[in-house]
Design a protein around this motif. Structure first.
Motif, mmCIF file in Angstrom:
data_model
loop_
_atom_site.group_PDB
_atom_site.id
_atom_site.type_symbol
_atom_site.label_atom_id
_atom_site.label_comp_id
_atom_site.label_asym_id
_atom_site.label_seq_id
_atom_site.Cartn_x
_atom_site.Cartn_y
_atom_site.Cartn_z
ATOM 1 N N VAL A 118 41.845 36.416 36.030
ATOM 2 C CA VAL A 118 42.587 37.104 37.077
ATOM 3 C C VAL A 118 42.008 36.715 38.428
ATOM 4 O O VAL A 118 40.790 36.752 38.627
ATOM 5 C CB VAL A 118 42.502 38.639 36.901
ATOM 6 C CG1 VAL A 118 43.306 39.341 37.982
ATOM 7 C CG2 VAL A 118 42.992 39.037 35.520
ATOM 8 N N ARG A 119 42.872 36.372 39.372
ATOM 9 C CA ARG A 119 42.426 36.054 40.724
ATOM 10 C C ARG A 119 42.907 37.160 41.652
ATOM 11 O O ARG A 119 44.095 37.443 41.741
ATOM 12 C CB ARG A 119 42.998 34.721 41.197
ATOM 13 C CG ARG A 119 42.617 33.535 40.358
ATOM 14 C CD ARG A 119 42.846 32.220 41.074
ATOM 15 N NE ARG A 119 44.097 32.189 41.843
ATOM 16 C CZ ARG A 119 44.401 31.221 42.706
ATOM 17 N NH1 ARG A 119 43.541 30.246 42.936
ATOM 18 N NH2 ARG A 119 45.553 31.227 43.334
ATOM 19 N N ASP A 120 41.987 37.782 42.336
ATOM 20 C CA ASP A 120 42.378 38.750 43.351
ATOM 21 C C ASP A 120 42.464 38.021 44.696
ATOM 22 O O ASP A 120 42.287 36.807 44.779
ATOM 23 C CB ASP A 120 41.389 39.908 43.403
ATOM 24 C CG ASP A 120 42.003 41.181 44.011
ATOM 25 O OD1 ASP A 120 43.177 41.137 44.410
ATOM 26 O OD2 ASP A 120 41.301 42.204 44.076
ATOM 27 N N ASP A 134 49.704 34.081 40.180
ATOM 28 C CA ASP A 134 49.062 35.287 40.691
ATOM 29 C C ASP A 134 50.049 36.425 40.896
ATOM 30 O O ASP A 134 49.645 37.583 40.987
ATOM 31 C CB ASP A 134 48.396 34.987 42.037
ATOM 32 C CG ASP A 134 47.468 33.800 41.965
ATOM 33 O OD1 ASP A 134 46.521 33.849 41.159
ATOM 34 O OD2 ASP A 134 47.692 32.815 42.703
ATOM 35 N N VAL A 158 52.038 42.063 39.610
ATOM 36 C CA VAL A 158 50.741 41.384 39.624
ATOM 37 C C VAL A 158 49.928 41.862 38.423
ATOM 38 O O VAL A 158 50.311 42.798 37.721
ATOM 39 C CB VAL A 158 49.956 41.674 40.926
ATOM 40 C CG1 VAL A 158 50.706 41.148 42.135
ATOM 41 C CG2 VAL A 158 49.669 43.164 41.067
ATOM 42 N N SER A 176 44.083 42.650 40.073
ATOM 43 C CA SER A 176 44.288 42.150 41.441
ATOM 44 C C SER A 176 44.656 43.296 42.379
ATOM 45 O O SER A 176 45.717 43.278 43.021
ATOM 46 C CB SER A 176 45.393 41.087 41.461
ATOM 47 O OG SER A 176 45.133 40.042 40.558
ATOM 48 N N LEU A 208 45.274 42.277 46.141
ATOM 49 C CA LEU A 208 46.540 41.563 46.312
ATOM 50 C C LEU A 208 47.698 42.555 46.313
ATOM 51 O O LEU A 208 48.600 42.476 47.160
ATOM 52 C CB LEU A 208 46.722 40.533 45.197
ATOM 53 C CG LEU A 208 48.074 39.797 45.170
ATOM 54 C CD1 LEU A 208 48.323 39.048 46.465
ATOM 55 C CD2 LEU A 208 48.147 38.856 43.971
#
Length: 473
Positions: free
Chosen positions: A34-36, A111, A249, A253, A256
């Protein structure tokens, strides 16, 4: 020139497609990282999974025409305002079938999901919605002007209604069918359309009278009704409780999501839609190829179409759809560049497959069928290309030459699109590089093919159509 993908996807998209059942999310045992927002800013790229509808992203004469594109373009500017000096963050669009958007998000392929439509069913526990992009979006019935108006939902009893792939309307329509059955009324016949058709394609075919009725999100129907003059939006026939259209999302995140919600709270889509209307107003719009006169012409040429389709292992309805698009089934038609006859084949293409006389219907169809078979064998025989996409590639090559199609496929691969899929993938590069002509050509022939295939049992007695799924459950 129309340009669909301004922020080019630099990620490899999986070359295989599996269409999840409406309302279901496949169980995934492993989840991608997971990319925040901090990780996204460090990478300089926000990967957005978008519905591969042709209207979901794009530009015309430098102005955005896709509604989600316009929102995401504004979100990019919003994020960049708060960035320190340095590399700006860019939005990258990753087009996927609607049914694959949420699974792709779970896998970490993007994302953010910006579907531009209502999503069917509950979300996976690892996903979370943004605040509303559009509040209270009704799913409404859409028909053709001139046909009988419907005033109540129960008047859908026994009628056929088509649904775009991944439609959020399927579940409420099935619930409505249960109510109709309890009242001893005939259920609605629900038809899931071919995956090559986006929601705007369905609306175009309703406008032409090919499809009788459809159910789509009202804002989408209203927008396309400005382009499709015979489309009638039945605003009183709401088949589902009004839902909010949102983005999605991963739960990991939160920053985000917070930024998304802050942006959506103040953002208002520009009221002007002139670029969208200019882009699509003059595009070829399909007609119904099954009208009385057109059907009679098809019956006349059917024997020769079937004979050469059988000889070269083609579906004769593909030849029929091409002939309808190319000449309106007129064997005497003359086109540009020496193209002539039912199939509008050129003398040079005919000579390349050893056919000299293309002035007769027989010779014209023979040359076209043999040329198509040659294109298929020499350029599109890979097992990685399924038959739907193979047909599309052959049509594109017939229209503009196989070498150009191969160059487009190579560029699509470099840009992260699937080179083995024409629809929504390579066709995007074609629109950018060449213009909408070939895209419109393949799309139109495909729609005529699907229109014929729905009536295969009538056009070809003794065989069932395999290109639709009916259910009244």
């Amino acid at each position: 020139m129309t340009r669909w993908l301004v922020f080019v996807c630099c990620l490899w998209l999986a070359p295989t497609t599996s269409f999840a059942r409406v309302g279901e999310t496949p169980h995934l045992k492993q989840y991608g990282a997971v990319r925040d927002l901090s990780g996204i800013r460090s990478a300089g790229v926000l990967r957005v999974l978008v519905n591969q509808s042709r209207a979901s992203s794009g530009e015309f004469n430098g102005e955005a025409i896709g509604t989600e594109y316009r929102r995401l373009e504004a979100f990019e500017r919003y994020l960049n305002k708060s960035l320190p000096k340095g590399r700006p963050l860019k939005v990258v669009f990753i087009p996927k079938p609607k049914s694959e958007l949420l699974p792709a998000l779970l896998k970490g392929e993007g994302d953010l999901v910006a579907p531009g439509e209502l999503l069917a069913g509950p979300l996976d526990k690892h996903l979370v919605r943004s605040d509303s992009v559009i509040e209270n979006v009704p799913l409404v019935v859409v028909g053709k002007k001139g046909h009988r108006r419907l005033g109540r939902l129960e008047q859908l009893s026994g009628r056929q209604v088509v649904l775009p792939v991944g439609s959020a309307a399927e579940a409420p329509l099935r619930e409505l069918n249960q109510q109709l059955i309890k009242r001893k009324l005939k259920p609605i016949k629900l038809e899931s359309v071919d995956p090559s058709l986006a929601v705007e394609d369905v609306l175009e075919m309703v406008n032409a009278g090919i499809f009788p009725l459809a159910v789509v999100e009202q804002p989408i129907a209203e927008r396309w009704a400005k382009i499709l003059p015979k489309l009638r939006v039945e605003r009183r026939l709401v088949v589902a409780k009004q839902q909010d259209m949102t983005w999605v999302v991963r739960r990991g995140s939160p920053n985000l999501r917070t930024s998304l919600n802050h942006f959506l709270a103040d953002y208002r889509l520009p009221s002007s839609d002139a670029a969208f209307q200019q882009a699509y107003q003059r595009m070829h719009k399909v007609r119904n190829p099954l009208g009385k006169d057109d059907h009679e012409r098809l019956v006349e040429v059917r024997p020769v179409l079937q004979r050469y389709a059988s000889t070269y292992d083609l579906d004769w309805l593909t030849l029929a759809a091409m002939a309808y698009k190319e000449s309106g089934l007129d064997g005497t038609a003359k086109g540009s560049g020496g193209a002539t006859g039912l199939m509008q084949i050129t003398p040079s293409a005919a000579r390349s497959v050893g056919v000299k006389n293309i002035r007769t219907v027989d010779g014209n169809v023979q040359a076209a069928a043999r040329y198509m078979a040659k294109l298929r064998k020499n350029f599109f025989s890979s097992r990685l290309i399924d038959e739907r996409e193979r047909r599309a590639f052959v049509l594109a090559a017939y229209n503009m030459g196989p070498e150009r199609v191969q160059r487009l496929r190579a560029k699509a691969k470099k840009q992260g699109l699937d080179p083995n899929k024409w629809f929504f993938q390579v066709e995007r590069i074609a629109a950018e590089e060449i213009g909408m002509g070939v895209v419109s050509y393949v799309s139109s022939v495909n729609k005529y093919y699907l229109a014929y295939a729905r009536e295969r049992s009538r056009l070809e007695p003794g065989q069932r159509s395999s290109n639709l799924r009916l259910t009244s459950r």
